[in-house]
Design a protein around this motif. Structure first.
Motif, PDB file in Angstrom:
ATOM      1  N   ARG A 306     -47.955 -10.368 -31.926  1.00 13.03           N
ATOM      2  CA  ARG A 306     -48.201  -8.957 -32.143  1.00 13.03           C
ATOM      3  C   ARG A 306     -47.730  -7.953 -31.640  1.00 13.03           C
ATOM      4  N   GLU A 310     -45.748  -4.402 -33.382  1.00 12.96           N
ATOM      5  CA  GLU A 310     -46.033  -3.216 -33.061  1.00 12.96           C
ATOM      6  C   GLU A 310     -44.724  -2.099 -32.976  1.00 12.96           C
ATOM      7  N   HIS A 531     -56.193  -8.983 -25.950  1.00 12.15           N
ATOM      8  CA  HIS A 531     -55.529  -7.918 -26.605  1.00 12.15           C
ATOM      9  C   HIS A 531     -54.350  -7.445 -25.989  1.00 12.15           C
ATOM     10  N   LYS A 547     -55.710  -3.699 -29.337  1.00 12.29           N
ATOM     11  CA  LYS A 547     -55.399  -4.422 -30.478  1.00 12.29           C
ATOM     12  C   LYS A 547     -55.554  -6.179 -30.063  1.00 12.29           C
ATOM     13  N   GLY A 551     -54.055  -7.488 -35.153  1.00 11.28           N
ATOM     14  CA  GLY A 551     -53.922  -6.179 -35.262  1.00 11.28           C
ATOM     15  C   GLY A 551     -54.940  -5.363 -35.357  1.00 11.28           C
ATOM     16  N   GLU A 552     -56.344  -6.184 -35.166  1.00  9.23           N
ATOM     17  CA  GLU A 552     -57.748  -5.394 -35.192  1.00  9.23           C
ATOM     18  C   GLU A 552     -57.796  -4.258 -33.968  1.00  9.23           C
ATOM     19  N   VAL A 553     -58.226  -2.971 -34.190  1.00  8.33           N
ATOM     20  CA  VAL A 553     -58.225  -2.246 -33.287  1.00  8.33           C
ATOM     21  C   VAL A 553     -59.688  -2.129 -32.677  1.00  8.33           C
ATOM     22  N   ARG A 556     -59.761   2.784 -28.194  1.00  7.40           N
ATOM     23  CA  ARG A 556     -58.736   3.797 -28.308  1.00  7.40           C
ATOM     24  C   ARG A 556     -59.101   5.033 -27.193  1.00  7.40           C
TER      25      ARG A 556
END
Length: 563
Positions: A306, A310, A531, A547, A551-553, A556
């Motif tokens: 991951r 990015e 994460h 994330k 890739g799940e957010v 933020r």
């Protein structure tokens, strides 16, 4: 494009390893000027290629709990031979017996002075040893050896895997003397044994010790470098030092005079790696950050992948990297291999790393903010990574594009107080830097899974506030957490500093306290999720996105620049 400066001529040191030594790496670390410099590092392991050598018990691969990792075993051979001379004390009580403690996957035999004393999970079929059934090395098994005559004895063992394609193997041995009401350690956990992997021993091997030394060779793995697109490779000087107290070697090359924002190709033997130097100017910068990386190889691999996906400029890794407690160099091999194999951008470049220290880099895994043991308790970390100051994990790294990172040792090898004056001086020097972030391991403002570092709150947080640090990245707690901007212990959206992270890159996560909002009203976000944070720096402000490996957010935050 800036001129690519010639590298120094290669010079060989007296410490030499043959090319058949197993190599883990290379990986790229930044600790100085990332636009023009890089530290390229790898580990050359001793043994495991057909000759007797020394290694710490246990021996094996695949399950991340072996002190001496024999990665080349998988798919090639199913037996490992170990031996050592053991002094049986003459002053033991009359009724004392020796007890063998063994962890094994899948079988082993042990002999004393050439005579078999133990046979576990293996039988002879048609003249060959055959593993009876799979056996997991998940606990110590105790086996009585009875009374053993005092004096020097040679213990020898053969570990058997259940097949060439097995995903793991372990042989780990220790010996104690026991009697009614007493016990004495004879051979402790992690003691050195001679071992042979990848070849059959000669006759009489059980009755002799003394590593059969190979002739020294100058055929060391060589590192060559070039700007991508150029034709000629340049040979680089390599320095080799012992990897902590092990028989293995850390090799490194310090590259200078690199052009900024440019892809650089590395060739180590038959391995090719590409990385990109930092840009001298950029409208947008991007990096990933997190810590507490390696409980299991599956989680580590997924999160490293991951990180690469990015497409960051670098990865800021906040401690508890390989979870060795300064006594298991084999886990570093796994950690390095995972990074090299998985932390790659979509176009195949390796992600450079910036590293901080955590408690699991320290002997005893301590958080000792007021009486830290010093760098000798973290010699694995300090021999593997380049630091700006020898024996100091604190660093201040500046990017020409307007970013500064200040990294601290949050009470592991160094005390908090010993770094406070240094911290204020580094922050003061960077008052006019547009993007200023701090990273360390133990949180000052966590979500309550463990106690907050009140010493950091007292000594360091006022400095973060005084010099308007944009954010602090914390780790250690095995959860995701993000505080509101904090000033003087209270929420202050204008003057405050947010604390993000809490370290759950590749660990088993902890539970979030059910009464979180009641007891910690300043905590804006908390999840029991693995994460990393993807951090983007733009003209008007910065954004950090949490994330998961897929890739799940799930979190933020956006903030405007403070200067």
């Amino acid at each position: 494009m800036a001129m690519f400066h010639p590298f120094r001529v290669l010079s060989f040191l007296s410490l030499t390893l043959s090319l058949d030594a197993s190599v883990h790496g290379p990986f790229v670390q930044w600790s100085t000027a990332p636009e023009s410099e890089a530290s390229v590092r790898w580990v050359e392991t001793s043994g495991g290629s057909g000759s007797w050598t020394l290694g710490k018990s246990g021996f094996g691969y695949g399950d991340a709990d072996d002190a001496t990792v024999i990665r080349e075993m998988e798919g090639r051979f199913a037996e490992v031979y170990v031996r050592r001379k053991i002094a049986v004390p003459g002053d033991l009580p009359e009724k004392a017996e020796l007890v063998l403690l063994a962890r094994y996957d899948d079988a082993f035999t042990l002999a004393i002075d050439g005579r078999e004393a133990v046979r576990k999970n293996v039988r002879v079929v048609d003249g060959r040893e055959q593993v009876i059934q799979k056996h997991e090395a998940n606990k110590w098994e105790e086996i009585s050896l009875g009374k053993v005559e005092a004096g020097e004895r040679i213990f020898s063992a053969v570990g058997f895997n259940d097949g060439l394609q097995s995903s793991d193997f372990t042989l780990d041995l220790k010996v104690v003397a026991r009697w009614d009401g007493g016990e004495r350690e004879i051979v402790g956990e992690g003691a050195e044994w001679e071992y042979l992997a990848g070849a059959k021993p000669t006759a009489g091997w059980r009755r002799q010790v003394g590593v059969e030394k190979k002739e020294d060779s100058d055929e060391l793995p060589e590192l060559r470098v070039r700007v991508k697109g150029e034709t000629d490779w340049k040979l680089v000087e390599v320095e080799r030092v012992p990897f902590a107290k092990s028989a293995h070697t850390v090799a490194s090359a310090e590259l200078t005079g690199l052009p900024s924002g440019t892809d650089i190709e590395l060739r180590l033997g038959d391995r090719d790696v590409v990385f990109r130097t930092a840009p001298s100017k950029a409208e947008t910068l991007r990096f990933v950050t997190g810590g507490d990386m390696f409980h299991s190889r599956g989680l580590l691999d997924a999160m490293n992948a991951r990180a690469g996906a990015e497409d960051p400029m670098f990865a800021l890794l906040g401690g508890d990297l390989a979870y060795t407690n300064n006594q298991n160099v084999g886990r570093w091999f796994e950690w390095i291999d995972s990074w090299v194999e998985n932390a790659r951008t979509p176009d195949g470049r390796q992600v450079p790393m910036v590293v901080a220290i955590g408690n699991h880099e320290i002997t005893g895994a301590g958080y000792r903010p007021n009486d830290a043991p010093g760098p000798e308790a973290a010699d694995e970390f300090f021999s593997l990574f380049r630091m700006q100051e020898a024996g100091e994990a604190r660093q201040a790294i500046d990017f020409e594009a307007g970013l500064s990172l200040v990294l601290l040792d949050s009470g592991h090898a160094a005390t908090l107080a010993s770094q406070t004056d240094w911290l204020e001086a580094r922050l003061k020097e960077r008052e006019k830097v547009k993007h200023l972030f701090v990273c360390y391991h133990r949180p000052a403002w966590g979500c309550g899974t463990k106690e907050d570092a009140v010493g950091i709150q007292k000594l360091w947080c006022p400095l973060f506030e005084k010099y308007q640090v944009d954010a602090v990245f914390e780790n250690d707690h095995h959860v995701h957490s993000r505080s509101a901007p904090m000033f003087d212990g209270k929420v202050d959206t204008e003057r405050g500093v947010p604390y993000l992270g809490a370290g759950a890159w590749g660990t088993k996560v902890r539970s979030i306290p059910a009464n979180l909002k009641k007891v910690r009203p300043w905590m804006e976000s908390a999840y029991a999720k693995n994460h990393l944070y993807a951090v983007t720096l733009e003209e008007e402000g910065w954004m950090a996105v949490a994330k998961e490996a897929d890739g799940e957010v799930f979190d933020r935050v956006e903030r405007r620049w403070r200067r």
